[in-house]
Design a protein around this motif. Sequence first.
Motif, PDB file in Angstrom:
ATOM      1  N   ALA A 190      42.911   6.048   3.409  1.00 34.59           N
ATOM      2  CA  ALA A 190      42.883   5.675   4.179  1.00 34.59           C
ATOM      3  C   ALA A 190      44.247   4.945   4.938  1.00 34.59           C
ATOM      4  O   ALA A 190      44.611   4.850   5.433  1.00 34.59           O
ATOM      5  CB  ALA A 190      41.705   4.589   4.661  1.00 34.59           C
ATOM      6  N   LYS A 203      46.926   6.055   7.598  1.00 30.96           N
ATOM      7  CA  LYS A 203      47.643   5.894   8.938  1.00 30.96           C
ATOM      8  C   LYS A 203      48.686   5.239   8.329  1.00 30.96           C
ATOM      9  O   LYS A 203      49.109   5.937  10.015  1.00 30.96           O
ATOM     10  CB  LYS A 203      46.633   4.343   8.517  1.00 30.96           C
ATOM     11  CG  LYS A 203      46.870   3.399  10.297  1.00 30.96           C
ATOM     12  CD  LYS A 203      45.662   2.526  10.499  1.00 30.96           C
ATOM     13  CE  LYS A 203      46.428   1.713  11.615  1.00 30.96           C
ATOM     14  NZ  LYS A 203      45.407   0.235  12.001  1.00 30.96           N
ATOM     15  N   TYR A 204      49.272   4.784   8.132  1.00 29.43           N
ATOM     16  CA  TYR A 204      50.850   4.627   7.540  1.00 29.43           C
ATOM     17  C   TYR A 204      51.277   6.330   8.130  1.00 29.43           C
ATOM     18  O   TYR A 204      52.646   6.038   8.983  1.00 29.43           O
ATOM     19  CB  TYR A 204      51.089   4.003   6.735  1.00 29.43           C
ATOM     20  CG  TYR A 204      52.659   4.731   5.935  1.00 29.43           C
ATOM     21  CD1 TYR A 204      53.541   3.014   6.968  1.00 29.43           C
ATOM     22  CD2 TYR A 204      53.995   5.897   5.043  1.00 29.43           C
ATOM     23  CE1 TYR A 204      54.794   3.506   6.446  1.00 29.43           C
ATOM     24  CE2 TYR A 204      54.675   5.602   5.426  1.00 29.43           C
ATOM     25  CZ  TYR A 204      55.157   4.295   5.717  1.00 29.43           C
ATOM     26  OH  TYR A 204      56.231   4.275   5.459  1.00 29.43           O
ATOM     27  N   LYS A 253      42.266   8.404   9.912  1.00 28.87           N
ATOM     28  CA  LYS A 253      43.526   7.932   9.712  1.00 28.87           C
ATOM     29  C   LYS A 253      44.930   8.214  10.365  1.00 28.87           C
ATOM     30  O   LYS A 253      46.136   7.275  10.512  1.00 28.87           O
ATOM     31  CB  LYS A 253      43.103   7.012   8.403  1.00 28.87           C
ATOM     32  CG  LYS A 253      42.368   6.657   8.310  1.00 28.87           C
ATOM     33  CD  LYS A 253      41.897   5.035   9.045  1.00 28.87           C
ATOM     34  CE  LYS A 253      40.830   4.323   8.625  1.00 28.87           C
ATOM     35  NZ  LYS A 253      40.951   3.142   9.685  1.00 28.87           N
ATOM     36  N   VAL A 254      45.038   9.589  10.177  1.00 26.87           N
ATOM     37  CA  VAL A 254      46.242   9.597  10.967  1.00 26.87           C
ATOM     38  C   VAL A 254      46.268   9.100  11.903  1.00 26.87           C
ATOM     39  O   VAL A 254      47.448   9.491  12.832  1.00 26.87           O
ATOM     40  CB  VAL A 254      46.641  11.209   9.969  1.00 26.87           C
ATOM     41  CG1 VAL A 254      47.745  12.329  11.108  1.00 26.87           C
ATOM     42  CG2 VAL A 254      46.846  11.572   8.825  1.00 26.87           C
ATOM     43  N   THR A 266      38.141  10.085   6.863  1.00 31.13           N
ATOM     44  CA  THR A 266      38.932   8.617   6.430  1.00 31.13           C
ATOM     45  C   THR A 266      40.819   9.857   7.208  1.00 31.13           C
ATOM     46  O   THR A 266      41.764   9.668   7.658  1.00 31.13           O
ATOM     47  CB  THR A 266      39.471   8.965   4.877  1.00 31.13           C
ATOM     48  OG1 THR A 266      37.866   8.857   4.689  1.00 31.13           O
ATOM     49  CG2 THR A 266      40.474   8.162   4.255  1.00 31.13           C
ATOM     50  N   GLU A 300      44.273   7.732  14.254  1.00 26.60           N
ATOM     51  CA  GLU A 300      44.873   6.267  13.975  1.00 26.60           C
ATOM     52  C   GLU A 300      45.682   5.754  14.378  1.00 26.60           C
ATOM     53  O   GLU A 300      46.831   5.372  14.860  1.00 26.60           O
ATOM     54  CB  GLU A 300      43.881   5.276  13.353  1.00 26.60           C
ATOM     55  CG  GLU A 300      43.751   3.950  13.640  1.00 26.60           C
ATOM     56  CD  GLU A 300      42.507   3.207  12.681  1.00 26.60           C
ATOM     57  OE1 GLU A 300      43.018   1.683  12.488  1.00 26.60           O
ATOM     58  OE2 GLU A 300      41.993   3.746  12.639  1.00 26.60           O
ATOM     59  N   GLY A 301      46.641   6.035  13.284  1.00 21.32           N
ATOM     60  CA  GLY A 301      48.363   6.079  13.364  1.00 21.32           C
ATOM     61  C   GLY A 301      49.149   6.156  13.921  1.00 21.32           C
ATOM     62  O   GLY A 301      50.507   5.738  14.834  1.00 21.32           O
ATOM     63  N   GLU A 337      49.827   4.605  17.145  1.00 21.24           N
ATOM     64  CA  GLU A 337      50.200   3.134  17.462  1.00 21.24           C
ATOM     65  C   GLU A 337      51.345   3.789  17.172  1.00 21.24           C
ATOM     66  O   GLU A 337      52.217   2.811  17.211  1.00 21.24           O
ATOM     67  CB  GLU A 337      49.586   3.066  15.779  1.00 21.24           C
ATOM     68  CG  GLU A 337      47.591   2.410  16.399  1.00 21.24           C
ATOM     69  CD  GLU A 337      47.548   1.278  15.082  1.00 21.24           C
ATOM     70  OE1 GLU A 337      48.523   1.054  14.612  1.00 21.24           O
ATOM     71  OE2 GLU A 337      46.311   0.758  14.574  1.00 21.24           O
ATOM     72  N   GLY A 368      50.755   8.584   9.249  1.00 21.35           N
ATOM     73  CA  GLY A 368      50.845   8.474  11.131  1.00 21.35           C
ATOM     74  C   GLY A 368      51.117   8.028  11.824  1.00 21.35           C
ATOM     75  O   GLY A 368      52.148   8.492  13.064  1.00 21.35           O
ATOM     76  N   ARG A 369      51.762   7.148  11.878  1.00 18.64           N
ATOM     77  CA  ARG A 369      52.413   5.877  12.407  1.00 18.64           C
ATOM     78  C   ARG A 369      53.816   6.529  12.401  1.00 18.64           C
ATOM     79  O   ARG A 369      54.358   5.859  13.463  1.00 18.64           O
ATOM     80  CB  ARG A 369      52.344   4.721  12.193  1.00 18.64           C
ATOM     81  CG  ARG A 369      52.429   3.851  12.745  1.00 18.64           C
ATOM     82  CD  ARG A 369      52.355   2.279  12.387  1.00 18.64           C
ATOM     83  NE  ARG A 369      52.012   1.400  11.643  1.00 18.64           N
ATOM     84  CZ  ARG A 369      53.009   1.451  10.960  1.00 18.64           C
ATOM     85  NH1 ARG A 369      53.971   1.484  11.116  1.00 18.64           N
ATOM     86  NH2 ARG A 369      52.536   0.037   9.123  1.00 18.64           N
TER      87      ARG A 369
END
Length: 343
Positions: free
Chosen positions: A176, A180-181, A207-208, A203, A210-211, A214, A183-184
Motif C-alpha cells: 500500500a 500510493k507513492y 492506493k495508486v 491495495t 488515492e495517490g 493527491e 500514484g502521487r
Amino acid sequence: MLRLGYKASAEQFGPVELLDFACLAEKAGFDSVFVSDHFQPWKHHDGHAPFSLAWLGALGARTSRITIGTSVMTPTFRYHPAVVAQAFATLGVMFPGRIVLGIGTGESLNEVPSTGMAWPDFKERFARLREAVTLIRRLWTEERLTFEGQFYRTQSATIYDRPATPVPIYVAAAGALIAKYAGRVGDGLICTSGKARELYTETLLPKVAEGLSEAESKRPDYARMIEIKVSFDADRDRALQDTRHWAVLALTPEEKVSVENPDEMERLAAGLSAERAASRWIVSNDPDEHVERISYYVDLGFEHLVFHAPGPDQERFIRLYSEQILPRLRRRFGGSGENTTGA
C-alpha cells in the motif's frame, strides 16, 4: 489503449542473445521491451547479469519503435541517483519518447555483493527511493543544482544533455505505501502477476488512485503496468516444465529477502515442487484459454501488459505469441502493435 510488452530476462540469457530476442519482439509486433537490472542473477549455474544501461543503449540503436526501459532498477545503492539521472537523460536524447525508468527499493542479492553494505530495513530503502526520485527529477529540470539530502548530495551539478521532456518514471510496488507513492509521484506503476486478487483490487490499484488524487498535476496518461508470467506452448507439458527455470519466483518474500548469494537462491528454488514452481504462471496450450486468463488482469484495470516467458526457447515463444496471442488480445481490447515480419 492496450500495450503489449516483452520482458527481457537478463538473469536467464547473455546480453547478445537477449538483444536478438528483444529485436525480434519489435519485429513480431510487441509494443515495449523491459529489461531486468541485476548485479547477480537468481542462480549461479547458467545465470547471467549484463549491465542494463549498456544493453538498453544497444537495444535503442537496433530498434526504432518500441518503448524500452528497466523493470526494475534501484537508483539508491549501486548507483548514485545523479548517475542514473545522467544515464537516462542521455538515453532520452538518443531515443526520444521511447525511454522509461522503472525503479524499486531493491533486493539484497543485487546491492550487498557489489557494495559490502549492511542491508537496511524497508523504512530506509523507501526513504532513499523518495529522495533519489526528487534528486533525479531536479537534475533533469534545473541547472547548477546543489542538493543536501539525508542520503545524497550534489555540488553545483548540471546535466548538459537531456531531453526536452523528462523521461517517465514508473515505480514498482507490492504494498500500500509504495503504491500510493507511485500514484502521487510516479508516471506509472509496475507490479507482477500471480498474486491474490485482493492485492490488486483492495491495495495496489486503489492506493495508486488515492495517490493520483493527491498529485500536484493530473496525469491522464498514467501507466498501470503489470508483468504477467506466461508459459504458452502447443505442448502443455513443455509449457509446465519450462516454469522450472524460474521456480525462484514462487519463493515468498520472507524466504528470499536476505539471501545475498546466487548459490543459496538456486538451492532454495531447486527444493520446490513442480506444482509450486508453476503456481505463479499462466500455463496453457490453448490460445483462447490463455487470452481469457490474461484478460483477468485487463479487467482489473491494467493496460500495459509485459509478458515474461520462462522457457529457454524465447524465439519460439515470441513467434507463437505473435501468431496466436497478441492478435487475439488486440481484437478483444484494442491496440496498434506492428508486425513487420509476419511472425
